[in-house]
Design an enzyme around this catalytic site. Structure first.
Site, short mmCIF file in Angstrom:
data_model
loop_
_atom_site.label_atom_id
_atom_site.label_comp_id
_atom_site.label_asym_id
_atom_site.label_seq_id
_atom_site.Cartn_x
_atom_site.Cartn_y
_atom_site.Cartn_z
N HIS A 244 -0.13 6.24 2.99
CA HIS A 244 -0.34 4.96 3.59
C HIS A 244 -1.26 5.13 5.01
CE1 HIS A 244 0.51 1.04 4.95
NE2 HIS A 244 0.83 1.62 6.26
N CYS B 223 0.82 -1.33 -0.10
CA CYS B 223 0.02 -0.09 -0.07
C CYS B 223 0.72 1.31 -0.08
CB CYS B 223 -0.94 -0.03 1.37
SG CYS B 223 -2.25 -1.55 1.28
#
Length: 497
Positions: free
Chosen positions: A140, A81
Site C-alpha cells: 500500500h 488499494c
C-alpha cells in the site's frame, strides 16, 4: 538520489536449510528458473485498446497483450488499494474486516518476525534464491515504508520486511513517497497543501517531471544491474498513475480531443438499490479546487465529466509510455525470453458511473481490472473469457517458477487455462468484498449480499442483458438468487460471522 533499502538474508545457514526444506524448486538442477517482471498499475480500469476501447492510446500495454495472454474478466478481491494488494501478495481473501483496510499489510506484516509461512509470494521466491527488487507502490505505501502522510520517511520500517533485497523510489523533488504519490510537476503535493489543489494537471514538462517517469528510469537501470547478477530475479514495479491526482505531461493530454470523449453510459444510480451500496466520492472531493463537487444527489456536468475523463485517459497514456520503456529495456538486455511479465491493475474506478467518482463499491466498474500475463514459453495473443480473481496470480507464478505455494492460498493456478485456453474445468467464479458486502461474479451474473440494515440487501445483475449493472433484478428472480446464494456463501471467509 533515491531511497534504498538493502535487506539482509536469513540469519543463519540453518534457517536457510530449514526454510528451503519447506519451499524448494521442483525444476531440475539444469533448468534456469524464469525471472518475474511484475507491473502494478494503480486505479487502472480495463479501459485500454487491448480491451476493445479504441479511443484509448495504450500502445505499449496493447503490445504486451499481443505478446502474452489477456484476461477479459479479471476481478480484484477488494476495491481499495492496500487490501487489494494484500490479497494479491498473499493469495488470500480477506479473513476479517480489518483485511478490508488499506493498512492491512502494515498491521499484520510490518515489524513482524519471519515465520515458516512466507509473508508474500515475493518472500517465497526470495527464499528460493531469487533476488527481489521493488520500485514504487507494490504494497500500500508508495515507497514500501510505513509512515503517515505528513510524517518523515526517515527510518520508517518496511511494510514487507522479509520480501525485498532492495526497495526503491526516487522521490527527491517531493521529499517523501506519500508526497510524490500525490505530487504535481512543480514539486508540490496534495498533503502539505491540505487539499487546496485541482484533481488534475497538464504540465508542459517531460516524463521525469512526474514520479512515474523516474520510476521507469529506475526500473531500466535496475534491469541492467540484474542482468549482470546472473541470478533469477523478481522486479516489481508499481506505477502511481492513473490514481488521483490525474496528472500527466501535456503531450499525453494532446493525444485526445476532449469534446469527442465518451462520458459514462450509466450516469444515474442503478434501479432498485439503496444508496448505501454506493459512496459519496470523498477521496475525489479532497481535491478542493476542482470545478465541481461530486455527489450522489446529482451528476457533475457533462463538460466537467469529459475534462475529468480526459485527465484520466491522459494519465493512462502517460503510464503506458513508462511501461513501454521498461518492456523495451527487458528486450534490449536479452532478458525477455526468460522473463514472465505480469501487468495487473489493483482495482477499477468509477468515472462518473452511478454518480460516483472513485472506487470503493461492489459494482463491476470498481472490481474489474486488467490482467495480462506473458510467459514467453506459452502461446501468445489469447484473450480469455473465463472469470478469474486476483488471488489466482500467486499460485500461477509459483507453478511457472517451480515453487510450491503454501497450502492456505485461496487461488487456483491459471496455468492449465493458459495452456488449453478452453477452460472447461475452470471454476469460473470470483469473490470480492467491501462496504459490508460480499459479491460473487460468474460468467453471467453478479450477486451481492450486504450485511446491513438498509434494504434491499441483495442485488442481482444479469450481464447477458445488463452488462452495465443498471438494474437490480433480485426481487424478480428469486430462483436465480436461491441457486447462486450457496456459492456466494462459500466465499464468506468469516468476514461477516
Amino acid at each position: 538520489m533515491f531511497k534504498k533499502s538493502l535487506l539482509p538474508g536469513l540469519v543463519s545457514l540453518g534457517a536457510v536449510l530449514l526454510l528451503n526444506s519447506f519451499y524448494s524448486h521442483e525444476q531440475s538442477p539444469d533448468s534456469q528458473p524464469p525471472n518475474i517482471l511484475f507491473i502494478a498499475v494503480d486505479d487502472l480500469r480495463p479501459e485500454l485498446g487491448c480491451y476493445g476501447k479504441e479511443y484509448i492510446k495504450s500502445p505499449n500495454i496493447d503490445r504486451l497483450a499481443a505478446q502474452g495472454q489477456l484476461f477479459k474478466n479479471h476481478f480484484v478481491a477488494v476495491p481499495t488499494c492496500g487490501a487489494s494488494r494484500h490479497a494479491l501478495l498473499t493469495g488470500r481473501h480477506p479473513l476479517s474486516k480489518k483485511y478490508l483496510s488499506n493498512n492491512i499489510s502494515a498491521e499484520v506484516l510490518s515489524g513482524k518476525p519471519e515465520t515458516e509461512t512466507p509473508e508474500t509470494f515475493i518472500h517465497l521466491l526470495k527464499r528460493n534464491q531469487y533476488y527481489t527488487v521493488g520500485i514504487g507502490k507494490i504494497s500500500h505505501h508508495p515507497d514500501g515504508h510505513v509512515y503517515g502522510y505528513l510524517d518523515s520517511p526517515k527510518d520508517a520500517p518496511l511494510e514487507l520486511p522479509h520480501s525485498w533485497n532492495e526497495m526503491l523510489l526516487d522521490d527527491e523533488k517531493w521529499g517523501s513517497g506519500h508526497n510524490a504519490f500525490f505530487g504535481y510537476a512543480d514539486g508540490t503535493n496534495r498533503n502539505t497543501l491540505k487539499g487546496q489543489v485541482k484533481p488534475y494537471e497538464a504540465a508542459a514538462v517531460d516524463d521525469e517531471a512526474y514520479v512515474d517517469g523516474l520510476t521507469a528510469k529506475l526500473a531500466v537501470q535496475k534491469l541492467g544491474e540484474l542482468k549482470k547478477r546472473e541470478q533469477p530475479f523478481v522486479l516489481a514495479v508499481g506505477f502511481f498513475k492513473p490514481h488521483l491526482p490525474f496528472t500527466a505531461p501535456k503531450k499525453y493530454w494532446d493525444l485526445y480531443d476532449e469534446d469527442k470523449l465518451p462520458i459514462s453510459p450509466t450516469p444515474d444510480i442503478p434501479e432498485n438499490i439503496n444508496k448505501a451500496s454506493l459512496l459519496n466520492s470523498g477521496e475525489f472531493n479532497n481535491y478542493q479546487l476542482g470545478e465541481e463537487e461530486a455527489s450522489l444527489d446529482h451528476q457533475v456536468s457533462d463538460a466537467y465529466a469529459r475534462k475529468l475523463r480526459h485527465a484520466y485517459f491522459a494519465s493512462i497514456s502517460y503510464v503506458d509510455a513508462q511501461i513501454g520503456k521498461v518492456l523495451d529495456e527487458l528486450e534490449k538486455q536479452g532478458l525477455a525470453e526468460n522473463t514472465i511479465v505480469v501487468l495487473w491493475g489493483d482495482h477499477g474506478w468509477q468515472l462518473g458511473d452511478y454518480r460516483v467518482w472513485g472506487k470503493h463499491t461492489c459494482f463491476e466498474r470498481a472490481l474489474h481490472s486488467p490482467l495480462i500475463i506473458k510467459n514467453p514459453k506459452m502461446e501468445k495473443g489469447i484473450k480469455h473469457e473465463q472469470v478469474v480473481g486476483t488471488v489466482d496470480i500467486y499460485p500461477t507464478l509459483m507453478e511457472f517458477c517451480g515453487v510450491t505455494p503454501p497450502k492456505n492460498v485461496d487461488g487456483s493456478s491459471l496455468t492449465n487455462l493458459m495452456k488449453k485456453s478452453s477452460g472447461k474445468d475452470w471454476k469460473n467464479v470470483a469473490y470480492s468484498y467491501f462496504n459490508n458486502g460480499i459479491t460473487l461474479r460468474t460468467p453471467r451474473y453478479r450477486l451481492t449480499k450486504y450485511f446491513r440494515q438498509a434494504r434491499p440487501a441483495i442485488e442481482l445483475y444479469d450481464h447477458k442483458t445488463d452488462p452495465l449493472e443498471s438494474k437490480n433484478i433480485a426481487m424478480g428472480n428469486p430462483a436465480t438468487v436461491s441457486r447462486l446464494m450457496p456459492l456466494l456463501e462459500k466465499g464468506n471467509t468469516g468476514l461477516y460471522d
